[in-house]
Write a protein that holds these residues in place. Structure first.
Motif, PDB file in Angstrom:
ATOM      1  N   VAL A 155       0.971  -0.556   1.694  1.00 21.42           N
ATOM      2  CA  VAL A 155       0.669   0.633   2.577  1.00 21.42           C
ATOM      3  C   VAL A 155       1.392   0.837   3.720  1.00 21.42           C
ATOM      4  O   VAL A 155       1.882  -0.482   4.367  1.00 21.42           O
ATOM      5  N   VAL A 157       2.488   3.591   7.404  1.00 20.14           N
ATOM      6  CA  VAL A 157       3.031   4.868   7.620  1.00 20.14           C
ATOM      7  C   VAL A 157       4.343   5.209   7.430  1.00 20.14           C
ATOM      8  O   VAL A 157       5.333   4.309   7.013  1.00 20.14           O
ATOM      9  N   ASN A 158       4.825   6.590   7.301  1.00 19.42           N
ATOM     10  CA  ASN A 158       6.183   6.689   6.840  1.00 19.42           C
ATOM     11  C   ASN A 158       7.337   6.318   7.939  1.00 19.42           C
ATOM     12  O   ASN A 158       7.042   6.184   9.214  1.00 19.42           O
ATOM     13  N   ASP A 186       4.505   6.043  -5.022  1.00 21.09           N
ATOM     14  CA  ASP A 186       4.951   7.249  -4.249  1.00 21.09           C
ATOM     15  C   ASP A 186       5.571   8.353  -5.113  1.00 21.09           C
ATOM     16  O   ASP A 186       6.535   8.549  -5.007  1.00 21.09           O
ATOM     17  N   THR A 238       3.320   2.666  -1.956  1.00 21.44           N
ATOM     18  CA  THR A 238       2.368   3.864  -1.899  1.00 21.44           C
ATOM     19  C   THR A 238       3.204   4.797  -0.829  1.00 21.44           C
ATOM     20  O   THR A 238       3.744   4.297  -0.237  1.00 21.44           O
ATOM     21  N   ARG A 241       1.446   7.131   4.936  1.00 19.93           N
ATOM     22  CA  ARG A 241       0.269   7.881   5.612  1.00 19.93           C
ATOM     23  C   ARG A 241      -0.054   7.555   6.961  1.00 19.93           C
ATOM     24  O   ARG A 241       0.050   6.429   7.210  1.00 19.93           O
ATOM     25  N   GLN A 245      -4.431  11.249   8.907  1.00 18.14           N
ATOM     26  CA  GLN A 245      -4.447  12.159   7.838  1.00 18.14           C
ATOM     27  C   GLN A 245      -5.521  11.635   6.687  1.00 18.14           C
ATOM     28  O   GLN A 245      -5.339  10.893   5.815  1.00 18.14           O
ATOM     29  N   LEU A 248      -5.557  12.163   3.102  1.00 14.78           N
ATOM     30  CA  LEU A 248      -4.512  11.309   2.384  1.00 14.78           C
ATOM     31  C   LEU A 248      -4.765   9.944   2.458  1.00 14.78           C
ATOM     32  O   LEU A 248      -4.410   8.950   1.338  1.00 14.78           O
ATOM     33  N   MET A 249      -5.381   9.433   3.554  1.00 14.45           N
ATOM     34  CA  MET A 249      -5.922   8.155   3.481  1.00 14.45           C
ATOM     35  C   MET A 249      -7.119   7.729   2.111  1.00 14.45           C
ATOM     36  O   MET A 249      -7.199   6.786   1.752  1.00 14.45           O
ATOM     37  N   GLU A 251      -6.886   9.238  -0.665  1.00 18.53           N
ATOM     38  CA  GLU A 251      -6.019   9.067  -1.687  1.00 18.53           C
ATOM     39  C   GLU A 251      -5.577   7.333  -2.002  1.00 18.53           C
ATOM     40  O   GLU A 251      -5.302   6.883  -2.922  1.00 18.53           O
ATOM     41  N   LEU A 252      -5.327   6.977  -0.791  1.00 18.13           N
ATOM     42  CA  LEU A 252      -4.987   5.460  -0.834  1.00 18.13           C
ATOM     43  C   LEU A 252      -6.311   4.705  -1.428  1.00 18.13           C
ATOM     44  O   LEU A 252      -6.241   3.622  -2.155  1.00 18.13           O
TER      45      LEU A 252
END
Length: 349
Positions: A155, A157-158, A186, A238, A241, A245, A248-249, A251-252
């Motif tokens: 996991v 961040v972008n 992803d 993944t 995130r 957010q 969206l977290m 979703e993880l």
């Protein structure tokens, strides 16, 4: 190149649960065949000395800017309060953070007194010792072989370098004789799937991918496929995130729960990829992802360019999770295992 250790007695695979959340994209469930303990012998491959020396040079170059600022503190001839004040400023500028800086200064003063050091060069060597000791709890090898397969969820961040790090890690795992399966979880970013597919092709490993599907379902399918195909490692990529957010977290968290439906003991590793250029923001990322997902370790990337390196000292003091790997560039060999003394020497070279 990495110190991977396989345990002699693997944990037998547990039966696959049919009640996944959500349902598997394929609906298939399978249990891997039993693995003989005789097949699970300790295999600790190590980097060749020449490879490690080359890596150390790249690490020194990556940290040169910070290293130069710290080294300048010790170019004088006196050990006085001015030196400690200058060192304090240099450590803070290196992103070491207040707590780690205060700890290192206090520890260094103690070492200087104990060793009766009178030369700045000797004080610098004592600082290397203090930093290496502070970072030592972060040094830990990635353990493989206890579970069949070892399931790793990655996991971050972008832009932190998740997919690239997975590709490099896969390369070294495959080179060490591990059978790896990748999961392109992803699912809504075509570029991420394509990038992971390129790494799968390059490393000649299999990949589970689905366009626009549910990320948790893809992860579930990958774990069940890894078990049925007797893979050693399954790595789930993944989507990026931001810890702010929250939806969206969530979703993880869902992906993590669904992986556990496929294998109740999984995921065995939850790794956060941290961009070394983010400085003190790395602490906030680690805290948020750890609180949400119970991280087991970190991969710190991009420790070159503007990265200052001191953030590892901050992590050691405030959130001491294992740092399995660090990276300083784009080449395959630019991702290596973290060793505390090596890092301290590179930072203060």
């Amino acid at each position: 190149m990495f110190s991977f250790f396989r345990k002699k007695t693997p944990t037998p695979p547990a039966p696959t649960s049919a009640a996944a959340e959500p349902a598997s994209a394929t609906g298939a469930t399978a249990v891997a065949p039993p693995v003989s303990p005789a097949d699970m012998t300790p295999t600790p491959p190590a980097a060749e000395p020449g490879v490690r020396r080359s890596w150390m040079e790249r690490l020194r170059n990556g940290l040169r800017k910070t290293g130069s600022s710290l080294s300048q503190v010790f170019t004088g001839t006196r050990i006085d309060e001015a030196l400690y004040e200058e060192l304090e400023s240099a450590l803070l500028m290196a992103d070491a953070g207040v707590k780690a800086t205060e700890f290192l200064l206090s520890d260094l003063r103690r070492r200087v007194k104990e060793h009766k050091a009178t030369d700045p060069a000797a004080v610098k060597a004592l600082l290397v010792d203090a930093l290496a000791e502070l970072l030592a709890p972060l040094e830990k090898p990635l353990m493989l072989g206890e579970h069949q397969p070892t399931v790793i969820m990655v996991v971050g961040v972008n832009g932190a370098g998740k997919t690239t790090s997975i590709g490099k890690l896969t390369h070294h795992l495959a080179a060490a004789g591990q059978k790896v399966l990748l999961a392109a979880a992803d699912t809504f970013r075509a570029a991420a799937r394509e990038q992971l597919s390129v790494w799968a092709d390059r490393n000649q490993v299999e990949i589970v991918s689905q366009e626009g599907g549910d990320p948790a379902a893809v992860s579930f399918d990958a774990v069940t496929a890894g078990r049925s195909r007797a893979c050693d490692v399954v790595i789930a990529d993944t989507a990026g995130r931001l810890p702010t957010q929250l939806h969206l977290m969530e979703e993880l968290k869902k992906i993590r729960r669904v992986i556990a439906k496929a294998d109740p003991s999984a995921p065995h590793e939850v790794l956060l990829v941290v961009d070394g250029n983010t400085g003190q923001n790395a602490l906030a990322q680690v805290k948020a992802f750890d609180d949400a997902l119970q991280l087991t370790g970190l991969i710190v990337t991009k420790l070159d360019g503007t990265a200052k390196g001191g953030v590892l000292a901050a992590l050691a003091r405030e959130r001491p999770l294992p740092v399995y790997f660090i990276g300083v560039g784009e080449k395959l060999e630019d991702l290596q295992t973290f060793q505390a003394r090596e890092f301290a020497q590179a930072l203060l070279s």
